[in-house]
Scaffold this motif. Structure first.
Motif, PDB file in Angstrom:
ATOM      1  N   ILE A 193       0.865  -1.181   0.000  1.00 34.13           N
ATOM      2  CA  ILE A 193       0.000   0.000   0.000  1.00 34.13           C
ATOM      3  C   ILE A 193       0.903   1.233   0.000  1.00 34.13           C
ATOM      4  O   ILE A 193       1.752   1.410   0.865  1.00 34.13           O
ATOM      5  N   GLN A 194       0.711   2.074  -1.022  1.00 37.16           N
ATOM      6  CA  GLN A 194       1.530   3.271  -1.184  1.00 37.16           C
ATOM      7  C   GLN A 194       0.999   4.453  -0.378  1.00 37.16           C
ATOM      8  O   GLN A 194       1.756   5.309   0.024  1.00 37.16           O
ATOM      9  N   GLY A 195      -0.306   4.502  -0.186  1.00 34.13           N
ATOM     10  CA  GLY A 195      -0.919   5.606   0.542  1.00 34.13           C
ATOM     11  C   GLY A 195      -2.417   5.569   0.357  1.00 34.13           C
ATOM     12  O   GLY A 195      -2.951   4.742  -0.377  1.00 34.13           O
ATOM     13  N   GLY A 196      -3.075   6.471   1.037  1.00 30.33           N
ATOM     14  CA  GLY A 196      -4.525   6.523   0.910  1.00 30.33           C
ATOM     15  C   GLY A 196      -5.103   7.698   1.649  1.00 30.33           C
ATOM     16  O   GLY A 196      -4.409   8.419   2.362  1.00 30.33           O
ATOM     17  N   VAL A 197      -6.398   7.883   1.447  1.00 33.80           N
ATOM     18  CA  VAL A 197      -7.109   8.978   2.094  1.00 33.80           C
ATOM     19  C   VAL A 197      -8.519   8.509   2.429  1.00 33.80           C
ATOM     20  O   VAL A 197      -9.117   7.733   1.682  1.00 33.80           O
ATOM     21  N   ALA A 198      -9.003   8.942   3.572  1.00 29.91           N
ATOM     22  CA  ALA A 198     -10.392   8.706   3.970  1.00 29.91           C
ATOM     23  C   ALA A 198     -11.046  10.064   4.143  1.00 29.91           C
ATOM     24  O   ALA A 198     -10.429  10.993   4.673  1.00 29.91           O
ATOM     25  N   VAL A 199     -12.281  10.171   3.693  1.00 32.79           N
ATOM     26  CA  VAL A 199     -13.039  11.400   3.823  1.00 32.79           C
ATOM     27  C   VAL A 199     -14.332  11.066   4.543  1.00 32.79           C
ATOM     28  O   VAL A 199     -15.070  10.184   4.127  1.00 32.79           O
ATOM     29  N   ASP A 200     -14.589  11.762   5.637  1.00 29.13           N
ATOM     30  CA  ASP A 200     -15.800  11.542   6.419  1.00 29.13           C
ATOM     31  C   ASP A 200     -16.882  12.483   5.923  1.00 29.13           C
ATOM     32  O   ASP A 200     -16.718  13.699   5.969  1.00 29.13           O
ATOM     33  N   THR A 201     -17.984  11.902   5.421  1.00 28.43           N
ATOM     34  CA  THR A 201     -19.082  12.716   4.918  1.00 28.43           C
ATOM     35  C   THR A 201     -20.377  12.330   5.607  1.00 28.43           C
ATOM     36  O   THR A 201     -20.500  11.250   6.173  1.00 28.43           O
ATOM     37  N   ALA A 202     -21.347  13.186   5.507  1.00 24.97           N
ATOM     38  CA  ALA A 202     -22.676  12.880   6.041  1.00 24.97           C
ATOM     39  C   ALA A 202     -23.300  11.728   5.273  1.00 24.97           C
ATOM     40  O   ALA A 202     -24.133  10.999   5.792  1.00 24.97           O
ATOM     41  N   GLU A 203     -22.865  11.505   4.032  1.00 22.20           N
ATOM     42  CA  GLU A 203     -23.392  10.434   3.205  1.00 22.20           C
ATOM     43  C   GLU A 203     -22.696   9.098   3.476  1.00 22.20           C
ATOM     44  O   GLU A 203     -22.988   8.106   2.838  1.00 22.20           O
ATOM     45  N   GLY A 204     -21.741   9.041   4.374  1.00 24.49           N
ATOM     46  CA  GLY A 204     -21.095   7.789   4.724  1.00 24.49           C
ATOM     47  C   GLY A 204     -19.617   7.725   4.472  1.00 24.49           C
ATOM     48  O   GLY A 204     -18.953   6.820   4.928  1.00 24.49           O
ATOM     49  N   GLY A 205     -19.058   8.649   3.746  1.00 24.18           N
ATOM     50  CA  GLY A 205     -17.621   8.688   3.564  1.00 24.18           C
ATOM     51  C   GLY A 205     -17.143   8.023   2.292  1.00 24.18           C
ATOM     52  O   GLY A 205     -17.899   7.427   1.537  1.00 24.18           O
ATOM     53  N   GLY A 206     -15.856   8.136   2.095  1.00 26.23           N
ATOM     54  CA  GLY A 206     -15.209   7.539   0.931  1.00 26.23           C
ATOM     55  C   GLY A 206     -13.735   7.363   1.205  1.00 26.23           C
ATOM     56  O   GLY A 206     -13.189   7.968   2.136  1.00 26.23           O
ATOM     57  N   TRP A 207     -13.115   6.517   0.405  1.00 29.49           N
ATOM     58  CA  TRP A 207     -11.711   6.179   0.603  1.00 29.49           C
ATOM     59  C   TRP A 207     -11.015   6.062  -0.740  1.00 29.49           C
ATOM     60  O   TRP A 207     -11.609   5.625  -1.722  1.00 29.49           O
ATOM     61  N   THR A 208      -9.750   6.422  -0.764  1.00 26.42           N
ATOM     62  CA  THR A 208      -8.882   6.167  -1.904  1.00 26.42           C
ATOM     63  C   THR A 208      -7.660   5.440  -1.367  1.00 26.42           C
ATOM     64  O   THR A 208      -7.089   5.845  -0.354  1.00 26.42           O
ATOM     65  N   VAL A 209      -7.286   4.350  -2.045  1.00 28.98           N
ATOM     66  CA  VAL A 209      -6.101   3.588  -1.660  1.00 28.98           C
ATOM     67  C   VAL A 209      -5.292   3.311  -2.922  1.00 28.98           C
ATOM     68  O   VAL A 209      -5.852   2.922  -3.953  1.00 28.98           O
ATOM     69  N   VAL A 210      -3.976   3.502  -2.846  1.00 32.33           N
ATOM     70  CA  VAL A 210      -3.073   3.224  -3.952  1.00 32.33           C
ATOM     71  C   VAL A 210      -2.165   2.060  -3.546  1.00 32.33           C
ATOM     72  O   VAL A 210      -1.520   2.114  -2.495  1.00 32.33           O
ATOM     73  N   VAL A 211      -2.162   1.009  -4.385  1.00 31.75           N
ATOM     74  CA  VAL A 211      -1.406  -0.213  -4.109  1.00 31.75           C
ATOM     75  C   VAL A 211      -0.423  -0.464  -5.247  1.00 31.75           C
ATOM     76  O   VAL A 211      -0.793  -0.373  -6.426  1.00 31.75           O
ATOM     77  N   ALA A 212       0.818  -0.786  -4.913  1.00 33.66           N
ATOM     78  CA  ALA A 212       1.806  -1.155  -5.928  1.00 33.66           C
ATOM     79  C   ALA A 212       1.453  -2.528  -6.484  1.00 33.66           C
ATOM     80  O   ALA A 212       1.093  -3.436  -5.736  1.00 33.66           O
TER      81      ALA A 212
END
Length: 155
Positions: A69-88
């Motif tokens: 796993i190279q990195g990632g981001v989580a975003v907390d939203t009222a709609e439930g959130g979302g995530w981005t993950v980058v994998v080599a």
């Protein structure tokens, strides 16, 4: 504070683009850039991961390719959130095929999936989450799989 759909999409997109730059960097200014962009777009909670781990709350229902796993981001939203993950990944086509097979086996329905000119893209929908996956050379010769995970529209 809560994020709007626009600011959540902005944060996930920025995270997808900038996550590889975060690898191994503590106090990286890229994190400040993403968080600043979210604040400008309406505020909210963002977890940028630069230590090779999954971002906070990444759903266990979404299988990831067995790579670093190279990195990632989580975003907390009222709609439930979302995530981005980058994998080599190694071989782009074999990796994309494996990712497709993993997601389908986990109960995700492929909306579209294709591999051409050295890169692949697929959209998968499950009962709880939707997953957009791209596998491509990042421009430096490294091949990565980028997962963008959001709540399914039916949620």
């Amino acid at each position: 504070m809560r994020l709007t759909k626009t600011s959540a999409a902005l944060a996930l997109a920025l995270g997808a683009l900038l996550a590889p730059a975060l690898t191994g960097c503590i106090g990286n200014p890229v994190e400040q850039i993403v968080e600043g962009a979210v604040e400008q777009a309406g505020g909210g909670d963002v977890d940028l991961n630069s230590d090779g781990g999954l971002p906070d709350g990444f759903p266990t229902e979404v299988p990831l390719y067995d790579g670093e796993i190279q990195g990632g981001v989580a975003v907390d939203t009222a709609e439930g959130g979302g995530w981005t993950v980058v994998v080599a990944v190694s071989d782009p086509q074999a990796s994309f095929t494996s990712i497709n097979d993993q997601l389908v086996a986990a109960g995700f329905e492929s909306q579209f999936s294709g591999f051409t000119d050295g890169s692949g893209t697929g959209m998968y929908v499950g009962p709880t989450y939707s997953v957009l996956v791209t596998v491509a050379d990042d421009g430096s010769g490294a091949v990565t799989a980028t997962y963008i995970v959001t709540q399914s529209a039916s949620q």
